[in-house]
Design an enzyme around this catalytic site. Structure first.
Site, PDB file in Angstrom:
ATOM      1  N   LYS A  74       4.046   0.771   9.200  1.00 12.67           N
ATOM      2  CA  LYS A  74       4.145   2.127   8.688  1.00 12.67           C
ATOM      3  C   LYS A  74       3.618   3.408   9.258  1.00 12.67           C
ATOM      4  CE  LYS A  74       2.927   0.162   4.704  1.00 12.67           C
ATOM      5  NZ  LYS A  74       2.327   0.080   3.380  1.00 12.67           N
ATOM      6  N   ARG A 106       4.938 -12.673  10.085  1.00 15.60           N
ATOM      7  CA  ARG A 106       5.524 -11.246   9.563  1.00 15.60           C
ATOM      8  C   ARG A 106       6.836 -11.536  10.383  1.00 15.60           C
ATOM      9  NH1 ARG A 106       2.161  -7.308   9.351  1.00 15.60           N
ATOM     10  NH2 ARG A 106       3.475  -5.699   9.478  1.00 15.60           N
ATOM     11  N   GLU A 137       0.727  -0.954  -0.164  1.00 18.99           N
ATOM     12  CA  GLU A 137       0.085  -0.158   0.023  1.00 18.99           C
ATOM     13  C   GLU A 137       0.867   1.168  -0.037  1.00 18.99           C
ATOM     14  OE1 GLU A 137      -2.811   0.234   3.454  1.00 18.99           O
ATOM     15  OE2 GLU A 137      -3.451   2.074   2.481  1.00 18.99           O
TER      16      GLU A 137
END
Ligand code: ATP
Ligand code: MG
Length: 575
Positions: free
Chosen positions: A282, A272, A48
């Protein structure tokens, strides 16, 4: 697709090299065996564009591109740009730069927004098939109707609208007749499903916001879950890897594909990456940038790809790290020290050795002729003979590291001290004869004598010294700024805070030390931003873009292992 190695593999029709396997690779091998996708491997990396990529994304990139490469497949870069309010072109550009820098080339370059028309058509189909409806409940009411893990949800009063009414309302949503948040399009699945994601998830929301690519064409935007699987399907992605938190979304991913009868992409979830002393989110990294806690996304203390590149990490080191951590189905935390290990290992092979003094202490060699300069031969890289040798000027006045002199040396301290003889790297043996102090009683100058017979570092009479220290010639040294970094957070888990605080409470106040007046050997005056060196005995350093002609700026990439610090710690413990 392809790193340069993999490109070589394309022309060579041999079986892939044996590699340590993992469960994703095993799934692919199995699919190839059963010919599930006609022998194709197609992946995608779907960032994204709402921030810069970080080291966690490197793991995903390594898997998406690396696995496709291994099986001569293809990888698309697809920007997941369904959230116009947070997305910017700056991020798109940085993401492309970072993927390339990591050593990968994408086949197709796509944006989820490329598919907005198709997604809209598919939404109409689902409405016509009685599989989607327009809901007038507010976000808050929808949440209340959703139920809990133990209680089923409640149907919305608008759930049973006619197809005609739904088509009309959805069309008017698209035309901009309704304000933000007033209506949504929902999939009609099952409000009693044990999986909350299947309780009539929202497919579209109204948002009168300008999009970085589609401008003002749309005022309704698809949700991630509705966009992602269909985008995969449109690109005929075979193996769609994502992180474990999407495991519970997989039934929904499959539901949309089944209802629409489109190409069956397969979602596979993996753990992850988490690293000690590091935040990989982020949103939180953006907060650090916005609040000015760091100098920007590429501040070398950040875990972003652009920051670690600026700091001097190599893409090879990052790929080696990713290979070594592997992939699994359970989330753990990797030691930051492990990443640093791979950085050291790679830099050790490639970095030129040079001499630099971070905290200079002046040494005067009283019996060395005034005005004489000798060119001492120095090895550029003991790990790589082809790197050759260079000349380093030696003269009567030198700088050594303040740390390499002690007036009262503790036990086991073998470096320079009054009466002690040490070796100057590539130079001579010197013996300290006296010191000069300032008003505060601090040593500001050390006087020595040298033994001319020890040139190059050995005594003809075979006498030994216990320490070799580095130096630079006073009149030849180049002034440099050196930025020394420590962990950005003081806690292994930066999110470990008491209530009322956020992670910024764990920021390390000493994460950046600026040494304004370091002295480096003259060969470094030509150093260019991005050049990497080992400063002998100190660590690995990389030239920063802030450098100006004649005044280089260096970032410390990573320290060498500091054996003295360990000895000192042991001594402290014994006290
Ligand atoms: P963040 O939590 O940092 O905002 P994200 O998951 O929202 O990350 P995306 O841009 O959606 O970021 O991620 C692109 C891809 O990278 C996704 O497939 C995602 O699963 C993967 N990814 C993100 N963070 C990590 C991580 N820490 N470890 C491994 N993969 C990750
Ligand atoms: Mg995301």
């Amino acid at each position: 697709m392809t790193t340069s190695n993999a490109e070589a593999a394309v022309t060579e029709p041999t079986a892939p090299e044996p590699r340590p396997s993992n469960f994703i690779r095993d799934i692919i091998l199995d699919d190839l065996k059963t010919n599930k996708y006609e022998g194709r491997v197609q992946t995608r990396f779907p960032p994204e564009p709402n921030g810069y990529l970080h080291i966690g994304h490197a793991k995903a990139i390594f898997l998406d591109f690396g696995l496709a490469d291994e099986f001569r497949g293809h990888t698309n870069l697809r920007f997941d740009d369904t959230n116009p309010e947070k997305e910017e072109t700056e991020y798109v550009d940085s993401i492309m730069e970072d993927v390339r820098w990591l050593g990968y080339h994408w086949d197709g370059l796509f944006y989820a927004s490329d598919y907005f028309d198709q997604l809209y058509q598919w939404a109409l189909k689902l409405i016509r098939d009685g599989k989607a409806y327009v809901d007038d409940l507010s976000a808050e009411e929808i949440r209340k109707h959703r139920g809990t893990l133990t209680e089923p949800g409640k149907d919305s009063p608008h759930r049973n609208r006619s197809v005609e009414e739904n088509l009309d309302l959805f069309e008017r949503m698209r035309k901009g007749e309704f304000p933000d948040g007033s209506r949504v399009l929902r999939a009609k699945i099952d409000m009693a499903s044990p999986n909350l994601n299947m309780r009539d998830p929202v497919m579209y929301r109204i948002l009168h916001a300008e999009h970085h690519r589609t401008g003002n064409k749309w005022c309704i935007y698809p949700m991630y879950d509705y966009a992602h699987g269909q985008s995969d399907s449109l690109e005929h992605v075979t193996h769609s890897m994502c992180t474990l938190e999407f495991e519970d979304h997989r039934p929904l991913y499959n539901w949309f594909i089944q209802q629409l009868g489109i190409f069956p992409s397969q979602q596979i979830e993996f753990d992850r990456l988490n690293l000690t002393y590091t935040l990989l989110s982020k949103r939180k990294l953006l907060q650090l940038v916005k609040e000015g806690r760091v100098r920007g996304w590429d501040d070398p203390r950040m875990p972003t790809i652009s920051a670690i590149r600026r700091r001097g990490y190599t893409s090879e080191a990052i790929r080696n790290f990713c290979l070594s951590i592997g992939v699994s189905k359970t989330t753990g935390v990797i030691e930051l020290a492990m990443l640093e290990h791979f950085v050291r290992e790679d830099l050790n092979k490639r970095s030129l050795r040079v001499m630099a003094v971070l905290r200079p202490l002046k040494v005067v060699i009283d019996n060395y002729p005034v005005g004489q300069v000798e060119e001492m031969e120095a090895v550029n890289n003991p790990e790589d003979e082809s790197a050759g040798k260079r000349k380093v000027p030696f003269s009567r006045e030198l700088y050594i590291e303040q740390d390499d002199f002690r007036e009262d040396p503790p036990k086991q301290y073998y470096r320079l001290s009054p009466g002690r003889e040490v070796r100057l790297r590539y130079g001579y043996f010197i013996t300290c004869t006296s010191v000069v102090k300032n008003d505060k009683g601090e040593v500001v100058e050390v006087h020595c004598t040298y033994d001319p017979a020890t040139r190059g570092g050995n005594a003809p009479d075979g006498r030994k010294v216990k320490a070799t220290i580095h130096w630079v010639s006073g009149s030849h040294a180049v002034n440099a700024e050196v930025r020394v970094y420590e962990n950005l957070f003081v806690k292994e888990n930066p999110s470990d805070v008491v209530t009322g605080q956020d992670f910024t409470a764990n920021l390390n106040p000493n994460s950046l030390e600026i040494i304004a007046e370091a002295k480096v050997e003259p060969s470094l005056v030509q150093a260019k931003p991005g050049d990497r060196y080992q400063f002998e005995r100190l660590g690995y350093f990389c030239v920063d873009p802030d450098s100006t002609p004649g005044k280089p700026v260096f970032n410390r990439t990573v320290a060498l292992k500091d054996t003295w610090a360990k000895v000192e710690k042991k001594i402290d413990k014994k006290k």
